[in-house]
Design a protein around this motif. Structure first.
Motif, PDB file in Angstrom:
ATOM      1  N   THR A   1       0.835  -1.203   0.000  1.00  0.00           N
ATOM      2  CA  THR A   1       0.000   0.000   0.000  1.00  0.00           C
ATOM      3  C   THR A   1       0.871   1.254   0.000  1.00  0.00           C
ATOM      4  O   THR A   1       0.618   2.202  -0.749  1.00  0.00           O
ATOM      5  N   SER A   2       1.907   1.252   0.844  1.00  0.00           N
ATOM      6  CA  SER A   2       2.819   2.401   0.912  1.00  0.00           C
ATOM      7  C   SER A   2       3.516   2.629  -0.418  1.00  0.00           C
ATOM      8  O   SER A   2       3.631   3.768  -0.884  1.00  0.00           O
TER       9      SER A   2
ATOM     10  N   CYS B   1       2.487   1.769  -3.432  1.00  0.00           N
ATOM     11  CA  CYS B   1       1.505   2.300  -4.386  1.00  0.00           C
ATOM     12  C   CYS B   1       1.175   3.753  -4.078  1.00  0.00           C
ATOM     13  O   CYS B   1       1.054   4.582  -4.979  1.00  0.00           O
ATOM     14  N   PHE B   2       1.038   4.066  -2.793  1.00  0.00           N
ATOM     15  CA  PHE B   2       0.721   5.427  -2.373  1.00  0.00           C
ATOM     16  C   PHE B   2       1.803   6.396  -2.840  1.00  0.00           C
ATOM     17  O   PHE B   2       1.511   7.430  -3.434  1.00  0.00           O
ATOM     18  N   TYR B   3       3.060   6.049  -2.570  1.00  0.00           N
ATOM     19  CA  TYR B   3       4.144   6.953  -2.939  1.00  0.00           C
ATOM     20  C   TYR B   3       4.330   7.040  -4.451  1.00  0.00           C
ATOM     21  O   TYR B   3       4.667   8.098  -4.975  1.00  0.00           O
TER      22      TYR B   3
ATOM     23  N   GLN C   1       1.873   6.828  -6.607  1.00  0.00           N
ATOM     24  CA  GLN C   1       0.778   7.697  -7.028  1.00  0.00           C
ATOM     25  C   GLN C   1       1.084   9.151  -6.678  1.00  0.00           C
ATOM     26  O   GLN C   1       0.806  10.059  -7.451  1.00  0.00           O
TER      27      GLN C   1
ATOM     28  N   THR D   1      -0.224  11.816   4.565  1.00  0.00           N
ATOM     29  CA  THR D   1       0.668  10.662   4.619  1.00  0.00           C
ATOM     30  C   THR D   1       0.331   9.839   5.840  1.00  0.00           C
ATOM     31  O   THR D   1       0.477  10.304   6.973  1.00  0.00           O
TER      32      THR D   1
END
Length: 74
Positions: A51-52, A54-56, A58, A68
């Protein structure tokens, strides 16, 4: 659907359903073995890593400031 305290005060049935669900979760957690608990925590840790990432990724694509999330380990 977001739940608020106001939603619960307006709907006793909603509150009752929520309490039943929480009771079922509590029983399931009490019956969970140490191995099952460790496996579940391992899955959470792995999914958090994905998840982290993918988050970063994106965030870099959008290049806009966003909230964050912070992971707190027990």
């Amino acid at each position: 659907m977001a739940m608020t305290n106001c939603d619960f005060s307006r709907s006793p049935l909603l509150k009752e359903q929520y309490q039943r669900d929480m009771d079922l979760i509590a029983v399931a957690l009490q019956e969970e073995s140490q191995d099952e608990r460790e496996e579940r925590l391992s899955l959470v840790a792995r999914s958090w890593s994905l998840t982290s990432t993918c988050f970063y990724a994106q965030l870099e694509i959008n290049d806009t400031p966003v909230y964050t999330p912070v992971l707190v380990r027990p």
